[in-house]
Design a protein around this motif. Structure first.
Motif, PDB file in Angstrom:
ATOM      1  N   VAL A 122      40.085  22.922  37.030  1.00 60.38           N
ATOM      2  CA  VAL A 122      39.005  23.377  36.142  1.00 60.38           C
ATOM      3  C   VAL A 122      39.014  24.902  36.065  1.00 60.38           C
ATOM      4  O   VAL A 122      38.882  25.479  34.979  1.00 60.38           O
ATOM      5  CB  VAL A 122      37.630  22.855  36.619  1.00 60.38           C
ATOM      6  CG1 VAL A 122      36.517  23.351  35.717  1.00 60.38           C
ATOM      7  CG2 VAL A 122      37.620  21.336  36.682  1.00 60.38           C
ATOM      8  N   MET A 123      39.193  25.549  37.204  1.00 56.11           N
ATOM      9  CA  MET A 123      39.247  27.014  37.216  1.00 56.11           C
ATOM     10  C   MET A 123      40.457  27.528  36.432  1.00 56.11           C
ATOM     11  O   MET A 123      40.365  28.536  35.728  1.00 56.11           O
ATOM     12  CB  MET A 123      39.250  27.524  38.652  1.00 56.11           C
ATOM     13  CG  MET A 123      37.920  27.277  39.347  1.00 56.11           C
ATOM     14  SD  MET A 123      37.946  27.568  41.117  1.00 56.11           S
ATOM     15  CE  MET A 123      37.946  29.337  41.174  1.00 56.11           C
ATOM     16  N   ASP A 124      41.577  26.840  36.553  1.00 56.92           N
ATOM     17  CA  ASP A 124      42.758  27.212  35.769  1.00 56.92           C
ATOM     18  C   ASP A 124      42.483  27.058  34.274  1.00 56.92           C
ATOM     19  O   ASP A 124      42.889  27.902  33.471  1.00 56.92           O
ATOM     20  CB  ASP A 124      43.963  26.363  36.176  1.00 56.92           C
ATOM     21  CG  ASP A 124      44.486  26.701  37.558  1.00 56.92           C
ATOM     22  OD1 ASP A 124      44.145  27.776  38.095  1.00 56.92           O
ATOM     23  OD2 ASP A 124      45.233  25.868  38.124  1.00 56.92           O
ATOM     24  N   SER A 125      41.778  25.997  33.914  1.00 56.21           N
ATOM     25  CA  SER A 125      41.430  25.780  32.503  1.00 56.21           C
ATOM     26  C   SER A 125      40.495  26.878  32.000  1.00 56.21           C
ATOM     27  O   SER A 125      40.634  27.342  30.865  1.00 56.21           O
ATOM     28  CB  SER A 125      40.768  24.418  32.313  1.00 56.21           C
ATOM     29  OG  SER A 125      41.657  23.387  32.633  1.00 56.21           O
ATOM     30  N   ILE A 126      39.543  27.294  32.821  1.00 55.67           N
ATOM     31  CA  ILE A 126      38.637  28.382  32.432  1.00 55.67           C
ATOM     32  C   ILE A 126      39.429  29.667  32.222  1.00 55.67           C
ATOM     33  O   ILE A 126      39.226  30.386  31.236  1.00 55.67           O
ATOM     34  CB  ILE A 126      37.531  28.588  33.496  1.00 55.67           C
ATOM     35  CG1 ILE A 126      36.565  27.398  33.493  1.00 55.67           C
ATOM     36  CG2 ILE A 126      36.775  29.892  33.252  1.00 55.67           C
ATOM     37  CD1 ILE A 126      35.562  27.411  34.634  1.00 55.67           C
ATOM     38  N   ARG A 127      40.329  29.952  33.143  1.00 53.13           N
ATOM     39  CA  ARG A 127      41.158  31.163  33.026  1.00 53.13           C
ATOM     40  C   ARG A 127      41.957  31.139  31.721  1.00 53.13           C
ATOM     41  O   ARG A 127      42.001  32.131  30.985  1.00 53.13           O
ATOM     42  CB  ARG A 127      42.091  31.275  34.229  1.00 53.13           C
ATOM     43  CG  ARG A 127      42.882  32.558  34.299  1.00 53.13           C
ATOM     44  CD  ARG A 127      43.745  32.666  35.552  1.00 53.13           C
ATOM     45  NE  ARG A 127      42.975  32.490  36.768  1.00 53.13           N
ATOM     46  CZ  ARG A 127      43.043  31.426  37.578  1.00 53.13           C
ATOM     47  NH1 ARG A 127      43.845  30.427  37.289  1.00 53.13           N
ATOM     48  NH2 ARG A 127      42.321  31.355  38.666  1.00 53.13           N
ATOM     49  N   ASN A 128      42.564  29.997  31.413  1.00 62.59           N
ATOM     50  CA  ASN A 128      43.348  29.882  30.183  1.00 62.59           C
ATOM     51  C   ASN A 128      42.467  29.976  28.942  1.00 62.59           C
ATOM     52  O   ASN A 128      42.850  30.593  27.945  1.00 62.59           O
ATOM     53  CB  ASN A 128      44.143  28.579  30.174  1.00 62.59           C
ATOM     54  CG  ASN A 128      45.262  28.593  31.190  1.00 62.59           C
ATOM     55  OD1 ASN A 128      45.799  29.643  31.521  1.00 62.59           O
ATOM     56  ND2 ASN A 128      45.611  27.423  31.710  1.00 62.59           N
ATOM     57  N   ALA A 129      41.285  29.378  28.994  1.00 59.96           N
ATOM     58  CA  ALA A 129      40.363  29.438  27.856  1.00 59.96           C
ATOM     59  C   ALA A 129      39.913  30.879  27.618  1.00 59.96           C
ATOM     60  O   ALA A 129      39.788  31.322  26.469  1.00 59.96           O
ATOM     61  CB  ALA A 129      39.161  28.529  28.109  1.00 59.96           C
ATOM     62  N   LYS A 130      39.683  31.626  28.681  1.00 66.90           N
ATOM     63  CA  LYS A 130      39.294  33.026  28.523  1.00 66.90           C
ATOM     64  C   LYS A 130      40.439  33.853  27.965  1.00 66.90           C
ATOM     65  O   LYS A 130      40.218  34.768  27.164  1.00 66.90           O
ATOM     66  CB  LYS A 130      38.806  33.598  29.853  1.00 66.90           C
ATOM     67  CG  LYS A 130      37.427  33.095  30.220  1.00 66.90           C
ATOM     68  CD  LYS A 130      36.892  33.757  31.454  1.00 66.90           C
ATOM     69  CE  LYS A 130      35.482  33.263  31.736  1.00 66.90           C
ATOM     70  NZ  LYS A 130      34.830  34.034  32.801  1.00 66.90           N
ATOM     71  N   LYS A 131      41.667  33.536  28.370  1.00 68.25           N
ATOM     72  CA  LYS A 131      42.822  34.240  27.807  1.00 68.25           C
ATOM     73  C   LYS A 131      42.901  33.985  26.305  1.00 68.25           C
ATOM     74  O   LYS A 131      43.116  34.912  25.517  1.00 68.25           O
ATOM     75  CB  LYS A 131      44.115  33.794  28.486  1.00 68.25           C
ATOM     76  CG  LYS A 131      44.312  34.374  29.856  1.00 68.25           C
ATOM     77  CD  LYS A 131      45.605  33.877  30.479  1.00 68.25           C
ATOM     78  CE  LYS A 131      45.748  34.367  31.897  1.00 68.25           C
ATOM     79  NZ  LYS A 131      46.939  33.809  32.557  1.00 68.25           N
ATOM     80  N   ARG A 132      42.716  32.728  25.899  1.00 71.96           N
ATOM     81  CA  ARG A 132      42.743  32.401  24.462  1.00 71.96           C
ATOM     82  C   ARG A 132      41.601  33.095  23.726  1.00 71.96           C
ATOM     83  O   ARG A 132      41.770  33.563  22.601  1.00 71.96           O
ATOM     84  CB  ARG A 132      42.677  30.891  24.254  1.00 71.96           C
ATOM     85  CG  ARG A 132      43.957  30.164  24.649  1.00 71.96           C
ATOM     86  CD  ARG A 132      43.968  28.706  24.208  1.00 71.96           C
ATOM     87  NE  ARG A 132      42.877  27.930  24.775  1.00 71.96           N
ATOM     88  CZ  ARG A 132      42.901  27.347  25.984  1.00 71.96           C
ATOM     89  NH1 ARG A 132      43.968  27.475  26.754  1.00 71.96           N
ATOM     90  NH2 ARG A 132      41.878  26.641  26.412  1.00 71.96           N
ATOM     91  N   PHE A 133      40.437  33.183  24.361  1.00 73.59           N
ATOM     92  CA  PHE A 133      39.295  33.861  23.758  1.00 73.59           C
ATOM     93  C   PHE A 133      39.626  35.326  23.494  1.00 73.59           C
ATOM     94  O   PHE A 133      39.444  35.834  22.394  1.00 73.59           O
ATOM     95  CB  PHE A 133      38.075  33.736  24.678  1.00 73.59           C
ATOM     96  CG  PHE A 133      36.849  34.452  24.191  1.00 73.59           C
ATOM     97  CD1 PHE A 133      36.042  33.885  23.212  1.00 73.59           C
ATOM     98  CD2 PHE A 133      36.498  35.681  24.709  1.00 73.59           C
ATOM     99  CE1 PHE A 133      34.903  34.543  22.763  1.00 73.59           C
ATOM    100  CE2 PHE A 133      35.366  36.343  24.270  1.00 73.59           C
ATOM    101  CZ  PHE A 133      34.566  35.770  23.287  1.00 73.59           C
TER     102      PHE A 133
END
Length: 167
Positions: free
Chosen positions: A79-90
């Protein structure tokens, strides 16, 4: 036999001190930092040990706690990895001059959903930890958990009180 002047010895001493300082600083500068910025296994272990120490768990409680701790880490990591990736995309939207508000909203909502999932998983974990506490430990747990939550959210600085109270 001629004695060398004192200034020469002072100069040698200063040169030695200078070289040792340079060597010490270079160790700090060239030391490879943690891949994850200090949020790795050592930090996780220290945070877990903090709770064990504060609660004064007995052997059975401590074993149950570490088992819960290991299981939460396995759940939290993706989940934390997904948040990190989502923030990168943002923030990749910065590269797009035609980024619209709807694009920003969609990407920030994605982060929000993932953060909500992480917070729910963490909350359930602490419920399970609270369940292994003896009745005489519950009040201490409630106090300690506040400190743990504050450590988990380091970006909230107290500037003359809680910022949420000023609104």
């Amino acid at each position: 036999m001629i004695k060398p002047p004192r200034q020469r010895w002072l100069l040698v001493l200063v040169a030695i001190l200078l070289l040792t300082n340079i060597a010490t600083l270079s160790i700090y500068w060239f030391k490879k930092p943690d891949r994850d910025g200090g949020f790795g296994r050592d930090r996780e272990k220290r945070m877990g040990q903090f709770l064990v120490d504060q609660m004064k768990f007995d052997t059975a409680q401590e074993a149950a706690y570490w088992k819960l701790r290991d299981s939460i880490i396995v759940i939290q990591k993706p989940v934390m990895d997904s948040i990190r990736n989502a923030k990168k995309r943002f923030f990749d939207l910065l590269k797009q001059p035609d980024a619209t508000d709807s694009m920003l909203t969609a990407r920030s909502n994605e982060i929000g959903v993932l953060q909500k999932r992480l917070d729910s998983v963490t909350f359930r974990h602490f419920q399970k930890v609270r369940a292994i506490c003896r009745p005489d430990q519950l009040q201490k747990f409630d106090t300690v958990i506040k400190e743990i939550v504050n450590r988990m959210t380091p970006f909230r600085r107290k500037l003359g009180g809680d910022s949420s109270m000023k609104k």
